[in-house]
Motif scaffolding. Structure first.
Motif, PDB file in Angstrom:
ATOM      1  N   VAL A 177       0.859  -1.188   0.000  1.00  0.00           N
ATOM      2  CA  VAL A 177       0.000   0.000   0.000  1.00  0.00           C
ATOM      3  C   VAL A 177       0.892   1.234   0.000  1.00  0.00           C
ATOM      4  CG1 VAL A 177      -1.791   1.297   1.202  1.00  0.00           C
ATOM      5  CG2 VAL A 177      -1.807  -1.199   1.280  1.00  0.00           C
ATOM      6  N   ASP A 178       0.727   2.061  -1.004  1.00  0.00           N
ATOM      7  CA  ASP A 178       1.507   3.291  -1.124  1.00  0.00           C
ATOM      8  C   ASP A 178       0.585   4.477  -0.859  1.00  0.00           C
ATOM      9  OD1 ASP A 178       3.167   5.371  -1.729  1.00  0.00           O
ATOM     10  OD2 ASP A 178       3.703   4.680  -3.742  1.00  0.00           O
ATOM     11  N   LEU A 179       0.701   5.062   0.316  1.00  0.00           N
ATOM     12  CA  LEU A 179      -0.158   6.182   0.717  1.00  0.00           C
ATOM     13  C   LEU A 179       0.515   7.536   0.526  1.00  0.00           C
ATOM     14  CD1 LEU A 179      -1.616   4.636   3.993  1.00  0.00           C
ATOM     15  CD2 LEU A 179      -2.743   4.834   1.769  1.00  0.00           C
ATOM     16  N   ALA A 180       1.702   7.534  -0.066  1.00  0.00           N
ATOM     17  CA  ALA A 180       2.466   8.768  -0.212  1.00  0.00           C
ATOM     18  C   ALA A 180       2.080   9.503  -1.492  1.00  0.00           C
ATOM     19  CB  ALA A 180       3.964   8.470  -0.234  1.00  0.00           C
ATOM     20  N   VAL A 181       2.169  10.828  -1.439  1.00  0.00           N
ATOM     21  CA  VAL A 181       2.013  11.692  -2.609  1.00  0.00           C
ATOM     22  C   VAL A 181       3.103  12.756  -2.530  1.00  0.00           C
ATOM     23  CG1 VAL A 181       0.513  13.267  -3.864  1.00  0.00           C
ATOM     24  CG2 VAL A 181      -0.496  11.350  -2.632  1.00  0.00           C
ATOM     25  N   PRO A 182       4.118  12.711  -3.438  1.00  0.00           N
ATOM     26  CA  PRO A 182       4.323  11.773  -4.553  1.00  0.00           C
ATOM     27  C   PRO A 182       4.542  10.343  -4.057  1.00  0.00           C
ATOM     28  CG  PRO A 182       5.721  13.715  -4.772  1.00  0.00           C
ATOM     29  CD  PRO A 182       5.154  13.741  -3.389  1.00  0.00           C
ATOM     30  N   LEU A 200      -0.460  -4.092  -5.493  1.00  0.00           N
ATOM     31  CA  LEU A 200      -0.100  -2.715  -5.118  1.00  0.00           C
ATOM     32  C   LEU A 200      -1.326  -1.815  -5.182  1.00  0.00           C
ATOM     33  CD1 LEU A 200       1.929  -0.434  -4.489  1.00  0.00           C
ATOM     34  CD2 LEU A 200       2.373  -0.282  -6.955  1.00  0.00           C
ATOM     35  N   TYR A 201      -1.564  -1.068  -4.096  1.00  0.00           N
ATOM     36  CA  TYR A 201      -2.689  -0.139  -4.024  1.00  0.00           C
ATOM     37  C   TYR A 201      -2.189   1.250  -3.644  1.00  0.00           C
ATOM     38  CZ  TYR A 201      -5.569  -4.365  -3.982  1.00  0.00           C
ATOM     39  OH  TYR A 201      -6.150  -5.554  -4.315  1.00  0.00           O
TER      40      TYR A 201
END
Length: 420
Positions: A273-278, A293-294
């Motif tokens: 899970v990628d909650l980062a922006v960028p 991957l979400y």
């Protein structure tokens, strides 16, 4: 000069666009200074989260601010502009109140945005960019949000991003209690995710962070261990679940790193899970057969559960917001008259001082005090009334509006007599 809010969010732009205009906390101060130097902006605050980047400002033109943002992020203005929205005056106030109340969030009613707005206000104050108008706007936004949350059901049955991540993981693994979990980062979002995953009692929890002391402080709360971020390459293959949310400007987990980890795992599935922006994890990782991957946008369908019970509260929340918007606009209009009132008082004070000096000189020459006072009162009255009398006498066309205004200002009866 007017009040504006302009920005981009999860409804107007995909993650691939949002991440290009995101601001991390350590660069907001510099960005606000650059904005003030590059455009006619008198007050400004930047709100940047996973789902939105917005600029609240007092400025001559929102287009100048958008031009600055595109240039600052090295984006072609023509390509970026279709994704942006702009609100002015009343609409800007309403937007700020809706954002603070969680009505404009991906997760309807979520409370995290309020803390993020308070952070934006603090950064603006530290940068010297927070003036009276924006300070009042943010303070009123916080009060409105509190009112909405305490008097409506907008905050009930919320499925947070953290809870949604757990639900998705449960679709991949039958029991999270048998999995090893890695958290990358040590911020608020990772804290929330760690809380939700820890409740499932996984086999192991590890926190990887650039600053080992901060990572250890978080790990200690969940009886977990902490590692340095640079050790990630050697340890990644150990974990079944990876949740990442850092402030890195560039991906920290590349395709090659994950490919090696999958081979070492003998192609056992890995949930990420990628909650980062960028984003922290390269997009290509999601194309691997054994990786699920979400991103923050992928969690949208999960967080929709429980929406119906909160949707009915939106009507009540909007009514509260609309009433408070009118109150703020009333205050704003009062602020706009301050310069005129100040100028009027300054002009009257100059007249008073001039006539007082004249009267004192007459008294010094031995003139009769009663005559001097009589003359003083007449001269002041004539000077004070000269401008309005001249305006009434020289008014072109229909004088009724001006006459009505003078009658109101000087409390006169319609027949011209004093109301007193």
């Amino acid at each position: 000069m007017a009040l504006f809010s302009l920005g981009i969010n999860h409804r107007t732009a995909p993650l691939s666009v949002r991440e290009q205009v995101a601001f991390h906390p350590e660069e907001v101060n510099r960005a606000l200074s650059d904005l003030a130097d590059s455009a006619r902006v008198f007050e400004a605050a930047i709100l940047s989260t996973c789902n939105r980047t917005e600029i609240y400002c007092q400025a001559d033109s929102p287009h100048q601010v958008l031009e600055w943002l595109a240039a600052y992020r090295r984006l072609p203005l023509a390509e970026a502009q279709p994704y942006f929205y702009t609100h002015r005056g009343k609409d800007a106030v309403r937007h700020a109140f809706r954002v603070a109340s969680g009505l404009d969030s991906m997760v309807l009613g979520e409370p995290q945005i309020l803390g993020q707005m308070k952070e934006a206000m603090r950064f603006a104050r530290e940068a010297g960019a927070l003036g009276t108008t924006l300070h009042k706007l943010f303070q009123n936004s916080f009060a409105v949000a509190k009112d909405v949350r305490s008097t409506t059901a907008i905050g009930t049955n919320i499925v947070s991003m953290a809870a949604a991540a757990v639900r998705l993981a449960e679709r991949i693994f039958e029991r999270i209690s048998e999995q090893r979990v890695l958290f990358i980062g040590a911020g608020e979002m990772i804290d929330l995710c760690a809380t939700h995953f820890a409740a499932q009692k996984p086999k192991q929890i590890v926190v990887a962070n650039r600053t080992i002391d901060r990572g250890r402080a978080l790990a200690d709360r969940f009886e977990a261990t902490a590692i340095r971020l640079e050790d990630l390459g050697e340890r990644l293959a150990e974990f079944d679940i990876v949740v990442s949310c850092t402030a890195s400007q560039l991906p920290i987990i590349g395709l090659g790193l994950v490919e090696r980890a999958i081979r070492a795992r003998r192609h056992r599935p890995m949930f990420m899970v990628d909650l980062a922006v960028p984003r922290d994890i390269e997009v290509e990782v999601g194309e691997l057969d054994d990786v699920f991957l979400y991103t923050v946008d992928d969690l949208a369908q999960v967080v929709e559960s429980g929406l119906e019970s909160r949707q009915s509260a939106v009507v009540d929340a909007e009514a509260i917001i609309e009433a408070q918007v009118e109150n703020f606009l009333g205050w704003l209009q009062t602020r706009e008259t301050v310069p005129v009132i100040r100028s009027l008082r300054d002009a009257a004070e100059r007249m008073r001082r001039h006539e007082l000096d004249h009267a004192l000189k007459l008294l010094a020459r031995g003139e009769n005090a009663e005559n001097v006072l009589e003359q003083l009162s007449h001269r002041l009255t004539n000077k004070f009334l000269h401008a309005p009398t001249q305006a009434l006498s020289q008014s072109d066309g229909d004088r009724s509006e001006l006459q009505a205004m003078v009658t109101r200002l000087f409390h006169l009866h319609p027949d011209g007599r004093s109301a007193d």
